[in-house]
Motif scaffolding. Structure first.
Motif, PDB file in Angstrom:
ATOM      1  N   TYR A   1      33.112  41.291  49.210  1.00 19.67           N
ATOM      2  CA  TYR A   1      34.337  41.077  49.979  1.00 19.67           C
ATOM      3  C   TYR A   1      34.951  39.724  49.620  1.00 19.67           C
ATOM      4  CZ  TYR A   1      37.605  40.836  53.855  1.00 19.67           C
ATOM      5  OH  TYR A   1      38.745  40.744  54.610  1.00 19.67           O
ATOM      6  N   GLY A   2      36.270  39.741  49.468  1.00 25.09           N
ATOM      7  CA  GLY A   2      36.982  38.503  49.177  1.00 25.09           C
ATOM      8  C   GLY A   2      37.098  38.194  47.703  1.00 25.09           C
ATOM      9  N   LEU A   3      36.573  39.082  46.853  1.00 24.83           N
ATOM     10  CA  LEU A   3      36.694  38.918  45.410  1.00 24.83           C
ATOM     11  C   LEU A   3      37.695  39.938  44.881  1.00 24.83           C
ATOM     12  CD1 LEU A   3      32.934  38.563  44.418  1.00 24.83           C
ATOM     13  CD2 LEU A   3      34.621  36.728  44.747  1.00 24.83           C
ATOM     14  N   CYS A   4      38.612  39.495  44.050  1.00 22.32           N
ATOM     15  CA  CYS A   4      39.604  40.380  43.457  1.00 22.32           C
ATOM     16  C   CYS A   4      38.899  41.438  42.603  1.00 22.32           C
ATOM     17  CB  CYS A   4      40.577  39.568  42.601  1.00 22.32           C
ATOM     18  SG  CYS A   4      41.818  40.568  41.741  1.00 22.32           S
ATOM     19  N   VAL A   5      39.246  42.701  42.817  1.00 27.30           N
ATOM     20  CA  VAL A   5      38.608  43.781  42.064  1.00 27.30           C
ATOM     21  C   VAL A   5      39.039  43.798  40.599  1.00 27.30           C
ATOM     22  CG1 VAL A   5      38.258  45.262  44.085  1.00 27.30           C
ATOM     23  CG2 VAL A   5      40.352  45.511  42.737  1.00 27.30           C
ATOM     24  N   ASP A   6      40.151  43.134  40.282  1.00 28.44           N
ATOM     25  CA  ASP A   6      40.631  43.121  38.905  1.00 28.44           C
ATOM     26  C   ASP A   6      40.109  41.930  38.107  1.00 28.44           C
ATOM     27  OD1 ASP A   6      41.987  45.464  39.406  1.00 28.44           O
ATOM     28  OD2 ASP A   6      43.949  44.513  39.616  1.00 28.44           O
ATOM     29  N   CYS A   7      40.241  40.716  38.661  1.00 26.94           N
ATOM     30  CA  CYS A   7      39.885  39.521  37.883  1.00 26.94           C
ATOM     31  C   CYS A   7      38.649  38.799  38.406  1.00 26.94           C
ATOM     32  CB  CYS A   7      41.066  38.556  37.808  1.00 26.94           C
ATOM     33  SG  CYS A   7      41.463  37.757  39.382  1.00 26.94           S
ATOM     34  N   GLY A   8      38.184  39.153  39.600  1.00 26.70           N
ATOM     35  CA  GLY A   8      36.965  38.570  40.143  1.00 26.70           C
ATOM     36  C   GLY A   8      37.103  37.231  40.828  1.00 26.70           C
ATOM     37  N   VAL A   9      38.313  36.665  40.899  1.00 24.01           N
ATOM     38  CA  VAL A   9      38.485  35.380  41.579  1.00 24.01           C
ATOM     39  C   VAL A   9      38.476  35.596  43.087  1.00 24.01           C
ATOM     40  CG1 VAL A   9      39.824  34.416  39.654  1.00 24.01           C
ATOM     41  CG2 VAL A   9      41.006  35.368  41.631  1.00 24.01           C
ATOM     42  N   ASP A  10      38.228  34.502  43.809  1.00 25.22           N
ATOM     43  CA  ASP A  10      38.264  34.571  45.267  1.00 25.22           C
ATOM     44  C   ASP A  10      39.687  34.850  45.748  1.00 25.22           C
ATOM     45  OD1 ASP A  10      35.556  34.038  45.625  1.00 25.22           O
ATOM     46  OD2 ASP A  10      35.863  31.875  45.828  1.00 25.22           O
ATOM     47  N   ILE A  11      39.803  35.796  46.662  1.00 24.79           N
ATOM     48  CA  ILE A  11      41.089  36.056  47.314  1.00 24.79           C
ATOM     49  C   ILE A  11      41.242  34.983  48.393  1.00 24.79           C
ATOM     50  CG2 ILE A  11      42.408  37.690  48.718  1.00 24.79           C
ATOM     51  CD1 ILE A  11      40.738  39.941  47.378  1.00 24.79           C
ATOM     52  N   PRO A  12      42.365  34.292  48.439  1.00 29.90           N
ATOM     53  CA  PRO A  12      42.537  33.241  49.442  1.00 29.90           C
ATOM     54  C   PRO A  12      42.312  33.763  50.865  1.00 29.90           C
ATOM     55  CG  PRO A  12      44.319  33.168  47.841  1.00 29.90           C
ATOM     56  CD  PRO A  12      43.547  34.426  47.573  1.00 29.90           C
ATOM     57  N   THR A  13      41.649  32.942  51.664  1.00 23.94           N
ATOM     58  CA  THR A  13      41.333  33.322  53.036  1.00 23.94           C
ATOM     59  C   THR A  13      42.596  33.661  53.820  1.00 23.94           C
ATOM     60  OG1 THR A  13      39.379  31.915  52.958  1.00 23.94           O
ATOM     61  CG2 THR A  13      40.126  32.580  55.126  1.00 23.94           C
ATOM     62  N   ALA A  14      43.674  32.922  53.589  1.00 26.42           N
ATOM     63  CA  ALA A  14      44.938  33.202  54.288  1.00 26.42           C
ATOM     64  C   ALA A  14      45.417  34.625  53.988  1.00 26.42           C
ATOM     65  CB  ALA A  14      45.999  32.186  53.894  1.00 26.42           C
ATOM     66  N   ARG A  15      45.253  35.066  52.745  1.00 27.61           N
ATOM     67  CA  ARG A  15      45.641  36.442  52.385  1.00 27.61           C
ATOM     68  C   ARG A  15      44.760  37.448  53.106  1.00 27.61           C
ATOM     69  NH1 ARG A  15      48.159  39.996  49.301  1.00 27.61           N
ATOM     70  NH2 ARG A  15      47.084  41.533  48.025  1.00 27.61           N
ATOM     71  N   LEU A  16      43.471  37.161  53.185  1.00 24.55           N
ATOM     72  CA  LEU A  16      42.561  38.078  53.869  1.00 24.55           C
ATOM     73  C   LEU A  16      42.843  38.132  55.369  1.00 24.55           C
ATOM     74  CD1 LEU A  16      39.260  37.305  51.956  1.00 24.55           C
ATOM     75  CD2 LEU A  16      40.679  39.368  51.779  1.00 24.55           C
ATOM     76  N   HIS A  17      43.240  36.999  55.955  1.00 18.99           N
ATOM     77  CA  HIS A  17      43.615  37.029  57.369  1.00 18.99           C
ATOM     78  C   HIS A  17      44.852  37.889  57.579  1.00 18.99           C
ATOM     79  CE1 HIS A  17      40.749  34.459  59.385  1.00 18.99           C
ATOM     80  NE2 HIS A  17      40.850  33.567  58.416  1.00 18.99           N
ATOM     81  N   ALA A  18      45.798  37.800  56.652  1.00 21.13           N
ATOM     82  CA  ALA A  18      47.023  38.593  56.749  1.00 21.13           C
ATOM     83  C   ALA A  18      46.774  40.061  56.449  1.00 21.13           C
ATOM     84  CB  ALA A  18      48.079  38.035  55.793  1.00 21.13           C
ATOM     85  N   ASN A  19      45.879  40.328  55.505  1.00 22.16           N
ATOM     86  CA  ASN A  19      45.566  41.696  55.096  1.00 22.16           C
ATOM     87  C   ASN A  19      44.067  41.786  54.815  1.00 22.16           C
ATOM     88  OD1 ASN A  19      45.389  44.253  54.059  1.00 22.16           O
ATOM     89  ND2 ASN A  19      46.646  43.862  52.254  1.00 22.16           N
ATOM     90  N   PRO A  20      43.258  42.035  55.851  1.00 20.02           N
ATOM     91  CA  PRO A  20      41.802  42.038  55.679  1.00 20.02           C
ATOM     92  C   PRO A  20      41.279  43.100  54.706  1.00 20.02           C
ATOM     93  CG  PRO A  20      42.384  42.004  58.001  1.00 20.02           C
ATOM     94  CD  PRO A  20      43.650  42.237  57.234  1.00 20.02           C
ATOM     95  N   THR A  21      42.094  44.082  54.362  1.00 19.97           N
ATOM     96  CA  THR A  21      41.649  45.123  53.437  1.00 19.97           C
ATOM     97  C   THR A  21      42.088  44.845  51.995  1.00 19.97           C
ATOM     98  OG1 THR A  21      43.610  46.480  53.863  1.00 19.97           O
ATOM     99  CG2 THR A  21      41.664  46.891  55.248  1.00 19.97           C
ATOM    100  N   ALA A  22      42.661  43.666  51.750  1.00 22.00           N
ATOM    101  CA  ALA A  22      43.176  43.333  50.413  1.00 22.00           C
ATOM    102  C   ALA A  22      42.081  43.481  49.357  1.00 22.00           C
ATOM    103  CB  ALA A  22      43.728  41.919  50.394  1.00 22.00           C
ATOM    104  N   LEU A  23      42.447  44.122  48.261  1.00 24.12           N
ATOM    105  CA  LEU A  23      41.538  44.330  47.129  1.00 24.12           C
ATOM    106  C   LEU A  23      41.736  43.300  46.024  1.00 24.12           C
ATOM    107  CD1 LEU A  23      41.907  48.190  46.692  1.00 24.12           C
ATOM    108  CD2 LEU A  23      39.874  46.970  47.491  1.00 24.12           C
TER     109      LEU A  23
END
Length: 127
Positions: free
Chosen positions: A85-107
């Motif tokens: 969770y929190g890792l981009c499925v395409d490039c593997g970088v951390d998805i910013p926490t602010a993005r996850l708060h806005a969209n907890p299902t972000a891939l």
């Protein structure tokens, strides 16, 4: 992602899941689905068939959207369980926490999401 942060998102996702399920139950108003109710309405009504068809189509679209939302939530909960969770499925970088708060299902991270949307747009050019 640290365990306390993962726990926070897990609770948020579980609440989202409960909310979607409650919404489905409230909209159905019983044991049968909206599509079945629309079919029953069609059988007993001798009125405007176009309106009944439109209502049935809308109910089916709503059902599909809710099923997609539940699938996205369940997939995010699975990523938490596996530690992805929190890792981009395409490039593997951390998805910013602010993005996850806005969209907890972000891939994806924002950059990869933009690329995915552009690719999807070019695959279906508008008329």
């Amino acid at each position: 992602m640290s365990e306390p942060i993962s726990d926070t998102f897990a609770r948020q996702l579980q609440q989202m899941r409960a909310d979607v399920i409650a919404q489905i139950r409230a909209q159905r108003g019983g044991k049968i689905g909206r599509a079945e109710a629309a079919g029953d309405l069609r059988d007993v009504q001798s009125g405007d068939w176009a309106q009944v068809d439109a209502e049935r189509d809308l109910a089916m679209a709503i059902d599909e959207r809710e099923a997609e939302a539940l699938a996205a939530i369940d997939a995010a909960l699975k990523r938490i369980a596996t530690g992805d969770y929190g890792l981009c499925v395409d490039c593997g970088v951390d998805i910013p926490t602010a993005r996850l708060h806005a969209n907890p299902t972000a891939l994806r991270c924002v950059a990869c999401q933009d690329k995915a949307e552009q690719a999807r747009g070019s695959a279906h050019p508008s008329l």
